[in-house]
Design a protein around this motif. Sequence first.
Motif, short mmCIF file in Angstrom:
data_model
loop_
_atom_site.label_atom_id
_atom_site.label_comp_id
_atom_site.label_asym_id
_atom_site.label_seq_id
_atom_site.Cartn_x
_atom_site.Cartn_y
_atom_site.Cartn_z
N VAL A 133 0.73 -1.16 0.02
CA VAL A 133 0.03 -0.10 -0.03
C VAL A 133 0.83 1.39 0.08
O VAL A 133 0.63 2.24 -0.65
CB VAL A 133 -0.94 -0.21 1.24
N ILE A 134 1.86 1.46 0.88
CA ILE A 134 2.88 2.41 1.03
C ILE A 134 3.35 2.49 -0.59
O ILE A 134 3.74 3.72 -0.99
CB ILE A 134 3.92 2.18 1.93
N ALA A 135 3.81 1.40 -1.34
CA ALA A 135 4.51 1.53 -2.47
C ALA A 135 3.51 2.29 -3.63
O ALA A 135 4.10 3.09 -4.33
CB ALA A 135 4.95 0.22 -2.93
N ALA A 136 2.15 1.86 -3.71
CA ALA A 136 1.18 2.21 -4.44
C ALA A 136 0.93 4.02 -4.23
O ALA A 136 0.75 4.82 -5.10
CB ALA A 136 -0.07 1.74 -4.22
N GLU A 137 1.00 4.19 -2.82
CA GLU A 137 0.87 5.71 -2.44
C GLU A 137 1.87 6.43 -3.04
O GLU A 137 1.87 7.65 -3.28
CB GLU A 137 0.93 5.87 -0.66
N LEU A 138 3.10 5.82 -2.91
CA LEU A 138 4.36 6.56 -3.32
C LEU A 138 4.54 6.66 -5.05
O LEU A 138 5.38 7.40 -5.46
CB LEU A 138 5.41 6.03 -2.73
N GLY A 139 3.62 5.69 -5.62
CA GLY A 139 3.74 5.64 -6.90
C GLY A 139 4.87 4.94 -7.46
O GLY A 139 5.44 5.02 -8.56
N SER A 140 5.63 4.17 -6.44
CA SER A 140 6.75 3.37 -6.95
C SER A 140 6.44 2.06 -7.44
O SER A 140 6.16 1.03 -6.71
CB SER A 140 7.80 3.26 -5.79
N SER A 151 8.96 -0.72 -5.80
CA SER A 151 8.66 -1.08 -4.62
C SER A 151 7.50 -1.90 -4.37
O SER A 151 7.48 -2.97 -3.70
CB SER A 151 8.43 0.08 -3.72
N ALA A 152 6.42 -1.86 -5.16
CA ALA A 152 5.43 -2.61 -5.34
C ALA A 152 5.78 -4.07 -5.55
O ALA A 152 5.37 -5.04 -5.14
CB ALA A 152 4.43 -1.85 -6.17
N ILE A 153 6.57 -4.13 -6.79
CA ILE A 153 7.12 -5.56 -7.14
C ILE A 153 7.82 -6.32 -6.19
O ILE A 153 7.59 -7.30 -5.80
CB ILE A 153 7.90 -5.22 -8.46
N VAL A 154 8.57 -5.48 -5.43
CA VAL A 154 9.19 -6.10 -4.03
C VAL A 154 8.44 -6.71 -2.89
O VAL A 154 8.49 -7.67 -2.81
CB VAL A 154 10.29 -5.12 -3.87
N ALA A 155 7.38 -5.63 -3.05
CA ALA A 155 6.27 -6.03 -1.80
C ALA A 155 5.48 -7.21 -2.33
O ALA A 155 5.35 -8.13 -1.44
CB ALA A 155 5.47 -4.85 -1.43
N LEU A 156 5.18 -7.34 -3.39
CA LEU A 156 4.60 -8.43 -3.96
C LEU A 156 5.33 -9.67 -3.80
O LEU A 156 4.75 -10.73 -3.54
CB LEU A 156 3.78 -8.44 -5.50
N ALA A 157 6.62 -9.80 -4.36
CA ALA A 157 7.51 -10.90 -4.20
C ALA A 157 7.72 -11.28 -2.61
O ALA A 157 7.42 -12.44 -2.27
CB ALA A 157 8.76 -10.44 -4.88
N LEU A 158 7.67 -10.30 -1.74
CA LEU A 158 7.74 -10.88 -0.31
C LEU A 158 6.54 -11.19 0.25
O LEU A 158 6.43 -12.15 1.09
CB LEU A 158 8.01 -9.54 0.58
N ILE A 159 5.31 -10.76 -0.46
CA ILE A 159 3.88 -11.31 0.11
C ILE A 159 3.90 -12.84 -0.52
O ILE A 159 3.60 -13.73 0.62
CB ILE A 159 2.75 -10.61 -0.64
N GLY A 160 4.32 -13.18 -1.60
CA GLY A 160 4.53 -14.42 -1.93
C GLY A 160 5.45 -15.55 -1.18
O GLY A 160 5.10 -16.60 -0.94
N LEU A 161 6.48 -14.83 -1.00
CA LEU A 161 7.63 -15.45 -0.03
C LEU A 161 7.18 -16.03 1.30
O LEU A 161 7.03 -16.82 1.86
CB LEU A 161 8.78 -14.60 0.06
N GLY A 162 6.53 -14.86 2.03
CA GLY A 162 5.71 -15.10 3.32
C GLY A 162 4.77 -15.91 3.21
O GLY A 162 4.54 -16.80 4.22
N GLN A 163 3.71 -15.97 2.34
CA GLN A 163 2.53 -16.83 2.21
C GLN A 163 3.26 -18.26 1.99
O GLN A 163 2.50 -19.16 2.68
CB GLN A 163 1.73 -16.38 1.22
N GLY A 164 4.18 -18.25 1.04
CA GLY A 164 4.81 -19.93 1.02
C GLY A 164 5.23 -20.54 2.09
O GLY A 164 5.04 -21.65 2.17
N MET A 165 5.97 -19.78 2.80
CA MET A 165 6.67 -20.33 4.08
C MET A 165 5.54 -20.61 4.86
O MET A 165 5.63 -21.99 5.66
CB MET A 165 7.61 -19.28 4.44
#
Length: 433
Positions: A326-333, A336-350
């Motif tokens: 959400v922060i990445a979307a607010e900043l328009g980055s 940063s959004a791609i990194v956050a999405l990748a980390l969401i997948g990593l955390g969910q997978g684990m």
Amino acid sequence: MQQPGDIPWTTRRFGENMSVISELRMQPARTTVRSWNPGINTRLGITVLVSFTLLVGANLATPLYPQLQQDLALGAMGTTIAFASYVCSLMFFLYIVGHWSDHIGRRAALVLAIIVSLVGTISFGSASSLWELCLGRGLQGAGVALATGASAAALRELLPHKPEWASRFTLLASSGGVAFGPVLGGVLALLPGGRNTVFTVQAILLLATLIPLVALKARPAIAMAERGDRHRALAPRRLGIPAEARAKFWMGALVGFLSFAVFGFALSLAPGYFAQVFDLELLPVIGLIAGLPLGVSALSQVVIRGGKYLLPIGLVILAASTIGLVIAAELGSLWSAIVALALIGLGQGMAFRTAFSGAVNAVSASLHAQTVSTIYLVTYLGSALPVIALGWAVGVYGQELSILVFSILCALLALVLTCWSITSLVRERKISA
């Protein structure tokens, strides 16, 4: 150790005289059936391929939703209804048919799953209204429901001494299919014919998957009903939560609910949201971004090894990255959004693999299909209720505020589950000491 009710592997030979029709009738074929008898590895590959292909087809539409919103005047609520119709159908049929493969056989259940999903694919691809989209999605959900318990149980039976790998393959097929679907849908949508081409290709893939499955020499059902008891055997069962694994079941189910709420957002409203915020137009790019967390999740479930501590670690990563998105979307980055999405997948997978494996490995093989179906029933509820509520909130309170509140609530639930998992680990260490 052999559990009560388990059927020994040595007595479960592949059927000598079983066709798909005879399996559906729950009795041996009256004539000799010519069939193909491949090795275990080939059977593993076919089982994973069926589940993977069904999940790919169920998620091809993800990058198409922004265009469907315009063409059919769906709006945010219409989009979430179309998406949730798949999930609601999936949950309903998990309850209705989740145990069928125990009685008609794993192969027959997978054949039915492909046929039902094929009809849904054709319906969705040719839909010209919201109700036709919902019908197609509903049939796809029914197909996936038929395959969920059947494929998981088949993998467990093919790997009787490696239940951990059976769970890995189950999650890899489902997460991998959900992740690859949006990417493939975005690429195919660039071809002439647009949406029709996307679902025509999927229909061909389903037919191609059906051929080796029908030709296969199948193992008999583990609980083939007698002639007078067949209707009773196929009747809906009460949802069962094994007493010996109740805490582990709820941990796996609630982690699944949370993670699929986040994934449900990524696969429904997020494509349009990202296209607007980051000014994206190419459908393959939109599909790739939407499918990124699921792809990382599938990869992490195979690559990352570790014990029970992966559960709280994964939940913390999921909580932080959900807020980070959400922060990445607010900043328009975008990066940063791609990194956050990748980390969401990593955390969910684990987190989900650890919780899911803990639940299904704690029950006997005879309860495997039922336990998996019940876990996924709660899990897919996360892709329905929160996403529908989010679609309603967007229409009432606006997109930005609604997505912010949704992300905060998901992060808070992840932290609550983190505390529960740590408490459980401390209790287990004290008991073992």
